[in-house]
Design an enzyme around this catalytic site. Structure first.
Site, PDB file in Angstrom:
ATOM      1  N   SER A  90      62.067  19.412  62.634  1.00  0.00           N
ATOM      2  CA  SER A  90      63.176  18.357  62.534  1.00  0.00           C
ATOM      3  C   SER A  90      63.965  17.905  63.724  1.00  0.00           C
ATOM      4  O   SER A  90      63.800  16.689  64.034  1.00  0.00           O
ATOM      5  CB  SER A  90      64.102  18.905  61.518  1.00  0.00           C
ATOM      6  OG  SER A  90      63.430  19.178  60.350  1.00  0.00           O
ATOM      7  N   LYS A 138      78.161  30.045  64.275  1.00  0.00           N
ATOM      8  CA  LYS A 138      78.627  29.144  63.381  1.00  0.00           C
ATOM      9  C   LYS A 138      77.863  29.030  62.002  1.00  0.00           C
ATOM     10  O   LYS A 138      78.106  28.920  60.745  1.00  0.00           O
ATOM     11  CB  LYS A 138      78.946  27.648  63.832  1.00  0.00           C
ATOM     12  CG  LYS A 138      77.925  27.059  64.373  1.00  0.00           C
ATOM     13  CD  LYS A 138      76.748  26.277  63.659  1.00  0.00           C
ATOM     14  CE  LYS A 138      75.658  25.791  64.278  1.00  0.00           C
ATOM     15  NZ  LYS A 138      74.502  25.088  63.483  1.00  0.00           N
TER      16      LYS A 138
END
Length: 330
Positions: free
Chosen positions: A10, A186
């Site tokens: 992607s 994260k």
């Protein structure tokens, strides 16, 4: 400028299309022959990012052909493949191009950041690009801001000039360690945010997870040499927000499935693409033990993913810990 993008997932596809729009000569390299044939024949990359791939973008499975005469080489493969691609680059490299790394992760076997892995094989300047940047939005020219980090600020400036336009803004940060750790860690908190959603908890819970998650990311980052202010920037808070709240986030989606009762294996199979936070959880948990850093959320997510702990029990463990001051350990 000739720019090579290695990896047609992607992000690789999106950045190749973005750079093509800016007028650069782009070569997109991939190793999957079936994917290569699909893209060449249809000019679509249906599995990862089903958008038109301009004819001007060259597609190849030949790495030497891809990087020859390139001024910038973008590594856009998953973190577990960065060592392999770096080793292959060393074999074919013929000039001192700038390497731009997009992979966000910590190598599980060595606990090294991606730029450290790359530098084992290449003497080139390495620029890290990180921040809140869903490929699906970048390719649609939705305004996005990210950060560049390198030991060589001049290399950052060259990349900044080559990559920026009115929809893609890039800032420079000298803190390579912090930028890489923020982008990697994260994903663990995003898994937790997804688990919280899957359990049916609300906004209060997610806000607490994100905020306390940022605290433990910062604790580990500072212990490893980061500037704590980096985690208040795009590579920290920025990336944390988008990854914990968006349904475009694979880590959050995987967490939701786990929160709803699916096993890790079932969740990964349903997502069908790399969920970076899974391996990063292993790496961060080990780093926290080695450096004696309190990372309670990471510890509980590790227990859920790899030790079969019930998510409700993990929440109870977090909520009944010893009383603390909010900025403890930062």
């Amino acid at each position: 400028m000739k720019i090579s993008v290695l990896g047609a997932g992607s992000w690789g596809t999106a950045i190749a299309i973005h750079l093509n729009r800016l007028g650069h000569q782009i070569t997109l390299w991939l190793r999957d022959k079936n994917q290569f044939e699909e893209i060449v024949s249809t000019r679509h990359n249906k599995k990862y990012l089903d958008v038109d791939i301009p004819q001007e973008i060259s597609i190849t499975t030949d790495l030497k052909e891809a990087v020859t005469n390139s001024e910038i080489v973008v590594i856009a493969v998953p973190s577990h493949a960065v060592r392999e691609i770096s080793e292959k680059l060393k074999e074919v490299v013929d000039k001192n191009f700038i390497v731009v790394n997009l992979a966000k992760g910590i190598e599980t076997s060595t606990l090294k950041r991606m730029s450290e892995v790359i530098k084992e094989y290449l003497s080139n300047d390495v620029v890290v690009l990180s921040g809140p940047s869903h490929a699906e939005e970048v390719v649609r020219q939705i305004p996005t801001a990210c950060v560049l980090a390198s030991l060589n600020v001049k290399a950052c400036e060259i990349v900044q000039d080559a990559f920026m336009d009115e929809n893609f803004r890039l800032y420079i940060n000298k803190d390579v360690v912090g930028v890489e750790l923020g982008g990697s860690l994260k994903n663990i908190i995003a898994l937790g945010a997804g688990i919280s959603d899957g359990l049916g908890f609300g906004d209060n819970t997610k806000a607490a997870l994100m905020t306390r998650g940022l605290a433990e990311i910062t604790r580990l980052g500072v212990a490893l040499g980061s500037d704590p202010l980096t985690f208040l920037g795009l590579a920290g808070v920025g990336d944390l927000i988008v990854t914990c709240t968006s349904m475009l986030s694979r880590n959050r989606r995987a967490g939701i499935l786990i929160g709803k009762g699916k096993s890790l294996e079932e969740a990964l199979k349903e997502i069908g693409m790399v969920v970076e936070g899974v391996n990063t959880t292993k790496s961060a948990y080990r780093l926290s033990q080695i450096n004696k850093i309190e990372m309670p959320i990471t510890k509980e997510i590790y227990s859920i993913l790899f030790e079969g702990k019930n998510p409700y029990e993990a929440v109870y463990s977090l909520m009944t810990r010893d009383k603390k001051h909010e900025l403890h350990g930062i």
